[in-house]
Design an enzyme around this catalytic site. Structure first.
Site, PDB file in Angstrom:
ATOM      1  N   LEU A 109      47.112  44.561  41.498  1.00 48.76           N
ATOM      2  CA  LEU A 109      46.061  45.141  40.659  1.00 48.76           C
ATOM      3  C   LEU A 109      44.937  45.159  41.615  1.00 48.76           C
ATOM      4  O   LEU A 109      44.559  44.241  42.421  1.00 48.76           O
ATOM      5  CB  LEU A 109      45.672  44.268  39.437  1.00 48.76           C
ATOM      6  CG  LEU A 109      46.178  44.474  38.120  1.00 48.76           C
ATOM      7  CD1 LEU A 109      46.012  43.223  37.162  1.00 48.76           C
ATOM      8  CD2 LEU A 109      45.974  45.903  37.481  1.00 48.76           C
ATOM      9  N   ASP A 110      44.299  46.280  41.759  1.00 49.40           N
ATOM     10  CA  ASP A 110      43.203  46.484  42.979  1.00 49.40           C
ATOM     11  C   ASP A 110      41.925  45.252  42.657  1.00 49.40           C
ATOM     12  O   ASP A 110      42.040  44.747  41.369  1.00 49.40           O
ATOM     13  CB  ASP A 110      42.754  47.752  43.164  1.00 49.40           C
ATOM     14  CG  ASP A 110      41.867  48.270  42.085  1.00 49.40           C
ATOM     15  OD1 ASP A 110      40.706  47.515  41.619  1.00 49.40           O
ATOM     16  OD2 ASP A 110      42.351  49.194  41.318  1.00 49.40           O
ATOM     17  N   VAL A 111      41.297  44.969  43.472  1.00 50.89           N
ATOM     18  CA  VAL A 111      40.311  43.918  43.409  1.00 50.89           C
ATOM     19  C   VAL A 111      39.147  43.965  42.297  1.00 50.89           C
ATOM     20  O   VAL A 111      38.728  43.307  41.750  1.00 50.89           O
ATOM     21  CB  VAL A 111      39.587  43.772  44.758  1.00 50.89           C
ATOM     22  CG1 VAL A 111      38.614  45.107  45.105  1.00 50.89           C
ATOM     23  CG2 VAL A 111      38.581  42.436  44.738  1.00 50.89           C
TER      24      VAL A 111
END
Length: 240
Positions: A109-111
């Site tokens: 999951l991207d930041v």
């Protein structure tokens, strides 16, 4: 104790042994072997080598021991947390996982996204969850920067060109003027964000709320829980 567990299962291929140890996935293990970083009893390992209970395995000259007890957990990743097992990275996901066994995230999951992410020491489950052909659903709650239109929703459902290819059909449900849920079976890099951007929308909030039969539910941010037997079965494509 650990040796006896492994012995009851017999010899393991070196890539599965490393995946079982929670070090990485099988594919990543193969890369480590190809780079010459894996040793069995002091000898550089080769692809396809097997490991017996009495063998010593090292990666980068550090001993690795496999524990055949499989662990599967669901974690509510907060916004700003980085999906990396590198504990030297600031605000990494492993800061929140207080387990003695080594586990690794299944996918990313991207930041700037939050929500459900799975962690395990079972390297076999990675492809089962991530590969589109297994049709494991991932559901997201999405907020965008302007009003939704029927055309935009229809296009998301039919597919959008991302990274040079058309995304597979998705299920989209409008929640409010600027909020919707979307269910996809692929795992392209930043897929939902890219799909929206192609339609002229910027994502303001992106939260994953379900993977296969596992729901985020009311799990608090920054907390994790062990999966139930029914949830694990859903990941493996089995009926409960």
């Amino acid at each position: 104790m650990e040796t006896q567990k492994i012995k009851s299962e017999g010899a393991l291929r070196i890539n599965k042994y490393l995946a079982t140890a929670g070090l990485c996935s099988r594919r990543e293990a193969d890369k480590l072997i190809e780079k010459g970083k894996v040793f069995i009893n002091g000898r550089r390992a080769r692809l396809g080598d097997t490991v017996n209970p009495e063998d010593t395995v090292e990666v980068d000259h550090k001993p690795v021991k496999a524990d055949l007890k499989k662990i599967y957990i669901a974690f509510h990743k907060p916004y700003g947390v980085i999906t990396t097992t590198n504990r030297e990275s600031e605000n990494n996901i492993m800061e929140y996982i207080d387990l003695p066994q080594r586990v690794f995230p299944v996918g990313r999951l991207d930041v700037h996204s939050s929500g459900l992410i799975l962690l395990t020491n079972d390297g076999d489950i990675v492809n089962q969850v991530l590969k589109a052909e297994h049709k494991q659903e991932k559901e997201y709650m999405v907020n965008v920067d302007k009003s939704l239109t029927p055309e935009m929703i229809l296009q998301l459902e039919r597919g959008v060109i991302v990274e040079g290819r058309k995304t597979l059909p998705a299920k989209v449900k409008k929640i409010s003027d600027r909020q919707f849920t979307i269910v996809i079976v692929q795992g392209l890099n930043r897929q939902v964000r890219q799909m929206c951007e192609k339609m002229g929308y910027n994502v303001t909030i992106l939260k994953r709320i379900r993977i296969a039969g596992i729901e985020l539910g009311d799990l608090p941010r920054g907390k994790w829980r062990v999966l139930t037997a029914k949830e694990i079965a859903s990941l493996k494509g089995n009926k409960a």
